[in-house]
Design a protein around this motif. Structure first.
Motif, mmCIF file in Angstrom:
data_model
loop_
_atom_site.group_PDB
_atom_site.id
_atom_site.type_symbol
_atom_site.label_atom_id
_atom_site.label_comp_id
_atom_site.label_asym_id
_atom_site.label_seq_id
_atom_site.Cartn_x
_atom_site.Cartn_y
_atom_site.Cartn_z
ATOM 1 N N GLY A 41 3.511 -9.308 -9.713
ATOM 2 C CA GLY A 41 4.705 -9.904 -10.239
ATOM 3 C C GLY A 41 6.031 -8.843 -9.742
ATOM 4 N N GLU A 42 5.602 -7.608 -9.945
ATOM 5 C CA GLU A 42 6.825 -6.595 -9.415
ATOM 6 C C GLU A 42 6.862 -6.688 -7.991
ATOM 7 O OE1 GLU A 42 6.231 -3.286 -13.120
ATOM 8 O OE2 GLU A 42 4.735 -3.578 -11.460
ATOM 9 N N PHE A 43 5.808 -6.704 -7.176
ATOM 10 C CA PHE A 43 5.742 -6.762 -5.870
ATOM 11 C C PHE A 43 6.440 -8.017 -5.255
ATOM 12 C CE2 PHE A 43 4.013 -7.246 -1.297
ATOM 13 C CZ PHE A 43 4.504 -5.938 -0.722
ATOM 14 N N ASP A 44 6.271 -9.012 -6.070
ATOM 15 C CA ASP A 44 7.099 -10.250 -5.445
ATOM 16 C C ASP A 44 8.531 -10.178 -5.482
ATOM 17 O OD1 ASP A 44 4.679 -11.749 -5.137
ATOM 18 O OD2 ASP A 44 4.396 -12.823 -6.774
ATOM 19 N N PHE A 45 8.953 -9.514 -6.603
ATOM 20 C CA PHE A 45 10.233 -9.122 -6.879
ATOM 21 C C PHE A 45 10.676 -8.244 -5.723
ATOM 22 C CE2 PHE A 45 13.653 -6.265 -8.287
ATOM 23 C CZ PHE A 45 14.598 -7.213 -8.701
ATOM 24 N N VAL A 46 9.958 -7.215 -5.193
ATOM 25 C CA VAL A 46 10.643 -6.100 -4.369
ATOM 26 C C VAL A 46 10.563 -6.999 -2.831
ATOM 27 C CG1 VAL A 46 9.500 -4.023 -3.070
ATOM 28 C CG2 VAL A 46 9.409 -4.409 -5.431
ATOM 29 N N LYS A 47 9.586 -7.666 -2.433
ATOM 30 C CA LYS A 47 9.451 -8.187 -1.115
ATOM 31 C C LYS A 47 10.785 -8.619 -0.325
ATOM 32 C CE LYS A 47 5.905 -10.864 -1.701
ATOM 33 N NZ LYS A 47 4.636 -11.722 -1.551
ATOM 34 N N PRO A 48 11.355 -9.601 -1.113
ATOM 35 C CA PRO A 48 12.563 -9.974 -0.559
ATOM 36 C C PRO A 48 13.583 -9.273 -0.239
ATOM 37 C CG PRO A 48 11.846 -11.283 -2.475
ATOM 38 C CD PRO A 48 11.154 -10.027 -2.592
ATOM 39 N N PHE A 49 13.509 -8.022 -0.669
ATOM 40 C CA PHE A 49 14.552 -6.993 -0.337
ATOM 41 C C PHE A 49 14.344 -6.254 1.188
ATOM 42 C CE2 PHE A 49 14.815 -7.146 -4.683
ATOM 43 C CZ PHE A 49 16.465 -7.156 -4.840
ATOM 44 N N LYS B 108 0.813 -1.148 -0.143
ATOM 45 C CA LYS B 108 0.069 -0.078 0.098
ATOM 46 C C LYS B 108 0.973 1.281 0.048
ATOM 47 C CE LYS B 108 -3.574 2.624 2.363
ATOM 48 N NZ LYS B 108 -3.095 3.755 1.821
ATOM 49 N N HIS B 109 2.163 1.294 0.890
ATOM 50 C CA HIS B 109 2.937 2.483 0.980
ATOM 51 C C HIS B 109 3.478 2.758 -0.423
ATOM 52 C CE1 HIS B 109 5.564 4.996 2.885
ATOM 53 N NE2 HIS B 109 6.594 4.668 2.305
ATOM 54 N N ILE B 110 3.852 1.530 -1.197
ATOM 55 C CA ILE B 110 4.464 1.695 -2.641
ATOM 56 C C ILE B 110 3.365 2.324 -3.676
ATOM 57 C CG2 ILE B 110 5.327 0.539 -4.567
ATOM 58 C CD1 ILE B 110 6.831 -1.126 -2.650
ATOM 59 N N GLU B 111 2.145 1.796 -3.447
ATOM 60 C CA GLU B 111 1.066 1.991 -4.518
ATOM 61 C C GLU B 111 0.689 3.330 -3.934
ATOM 62 O OE1 GLU B 111 -1.459 -1.474 -4.177
ATOM 63 O OE2 GLU B 111 -0.478 -1.956 -6.076
ATOM 64 N N GLU C 21 16.724 -2.222 -11.126
ATOM 65 C CA GLU C 21 15.893 -3.237 -12.111
ATOM 66 C C GLU C 21 14.601 -3.008 -12.310
ATOM 67 O OE1 GLU C 21 17.209 -6.219 -13.170
ATOM 68 O OE2 GLU C 21 19.338 -5.639 -12.255
ATOM 69 N N LEU C 22 14.075 -1.978 -11.391
ATOM 70 C CA LEU C 22 12.533 -1.672 -11.447
ATOM 71 C C LEU C 22 12.479 -0.171 -11.360
ATOM 72 C CD1 LEU C 22 9.631 -3.041 -11.495
ATOM 73 C CD2 LEU C 22 9.691 -3.382 -9.120
ATOM 74 N N HIS C 23 12.329 0.390 -12.648
ATOM 75 C CA HIS C 23 12.030 1.859 -12.590
ATOM 76 C C HIS C 23 11.056 2.580 -11.598
ATOM 77 C CE1 HIS C 23 12.564 5.733 -14.539
ATOM 78 N NE2 HIS C 23 11.317 5.590 -14.586
ATOM 79 N N LYS C 24 10.068 1.766 -11.458
ATOM 80 C CA LYS C 24 9.037 2.353 -10.560
ATOM 81 C C LYS C 24 9.401 2.361 -9.355
ATOM 82 C CE LYS C 24 4.989 0.146 -12.870
ATOM 83 N NZ LYS C 24 4.030 -0.921 -12.646
ATOM 84 N N MET C 25 10.649 1.468 -8.637
ATOM 85 C CA MET C 25 10.911 1.671 -7.390
ATOM 86 C C MET C 25 12.005 2.646 -7.532
ATOM 87 S SD MET C 25 9.366 -0.414 -5.575
ATOM 88 C CE MET C 25 10.452 -0.016 -3.969
ATOM 89 N N GLU C 26 12.714 3.245 -8.339
ATOM 90 C CA GLU C 26 13.414 4.350 -8.605
ATOM 91 C C GLU C 26 12.649 5.575 -8.406
ATOM 92 O OE1 GLU C 26 17.188 6.261 -11.328
ATOM 93 O OE2 GLU C 26 15.544 5.182 -12.191
ATOM 94 N N HIS C 27 11.483 5.673 -8.966
ATOM 95 C CA HIS C 27 10.684 6.710 -8.907
ATOM 96 C C HIS C 27 10.175 6.885 -7.443
ATOM 97 C CE1 HIS C 27 7.566 9.665 -10.179
ATOM 98 N NE2 HIS C 27 6.879 9.047 -9.576
ATOM 99 N N PHE C 28 9.700 5.810 -7.096
ATOM 100 C CA PHE C 28 9.218 5.607 -5.635
ATOM 101 C C PHE C 28 10.267 6.157 -4.448
ATOM 102 C CE2 PHE C 28 9.340 3.606 -1.434
ATOM 103 C CZ PHE C 28 8.055 3.820 -1.014
ATOM 104 N N PHE C 29 11.401 5.848 -4.620
ATOM 105 C CA PHE C 29 12.570 6.244 -3.814
ATOM 106 C C PHE C 29 12.632 7.704 -4.016
ATOM 107 C CE2 PHE C 29 13.836 1.666 -3.387
ATOM 108 C CZ PHE C 29 13.359 1.766 -2.088
ATOM 109 N N ARG C 30 12.901 8.377 -5.203
ATOM 110 C CA ARG C 30 13.090 9.782 -5.566
ATOM 111 C C ARG C 30 12.062 10.426 -4.870
ATOM 112 N NH1 ARG C 30 13.221 9.687 -10.797
ATOM 113 N NH2 ARG C 30 11.285 10.487 -11.156
#
Length: 191
Positions: free
Chosen positions: A17-25, A6-9, A116-125
């Protein structure tokens, strides 16, 4: 992990699928009241997403005087970022003010997610930009506002924290004595 999604969204849409990639970090951690996440001199391995609880970040001068830099509550990110990004020793302390839960993210994981996931780069920025704006607002407030104005602004921006943080720490954060804070509170109640 529902809170993380929810925080990311709130910033970017993310598929299953993208969230499955993010979770293990991310690593989940429970933190007890008075427990430190970081102390001066520590190696700063993680930044923290606060799922619940309240934290206080502060600097201690050579004489042991505490200067509160930040409070952080649910959905806020917190770290000694100078130490985290520059891989230096911590100069700030982060302590839990009530039992809490956090998600931990190391720098390598953050960089991998961003690459690896441009959306996460945007999120962190977006998160860093919001933090930077809040920091500038705080500096301007300390430089140009009266204690009454700082108190009212804190109450407007963070009403949920006013109830959770002892007045002693709110006074330190605002740069006023405990007695002055009591007067400010009385002025606000009588208005």
């Amino acid at each position: 992990m529902d809170k993380l999604r929810k925080h990311i969204e709130d910033v970017v849409p993310i598929s299953d699928g993208e969230f499955d990639f993010v979770k293990p970090f991310f690593t989940y951690k429970r933190v007890k009241k008075h427990q430190y996440l970081t102390q001066e001199g520590d190696t700063v391995t993680f930044e923290y997403l606060i799922l619940s609880g309240v934290f206080r970040m502060f600097y201690l001068d050579s004489e042991g005087k505490e200067y509160i830099v930040q409070f952080a509550g649910e959905n806020w990110w917190m770290a000694d970022y100078q130490a985290y990004f520059k891989e230096k020793k911590a100069t700030l302390h982060i302590v839990c003010m009530e039992d809490a839960e956090v998600l931990c993210l190391n720098l390598h994981g953050r960089e991998t997610l961003s690459a690896e996931l441009h959306k996460m780069e945007h999120f962190f920025r977006a998160k860093l930009t919001n933090g930077y704006v809040a920091l500038q607002r705080r500096i301007i407030s300390l430089l140009a506002s009266t204690p009454q104005q700082r108190y009212e602004e804190f109450g407007q921006l963070y009403p949920h924290l006013m109830q959770k943080i002892p007045k002693k720490y709110i006074a330190e954060y605002l740069g006023v004595s405990r007695e002055t804070l009591s007067r400010l509170y009385s002025n606000r109640v009588t208005q």
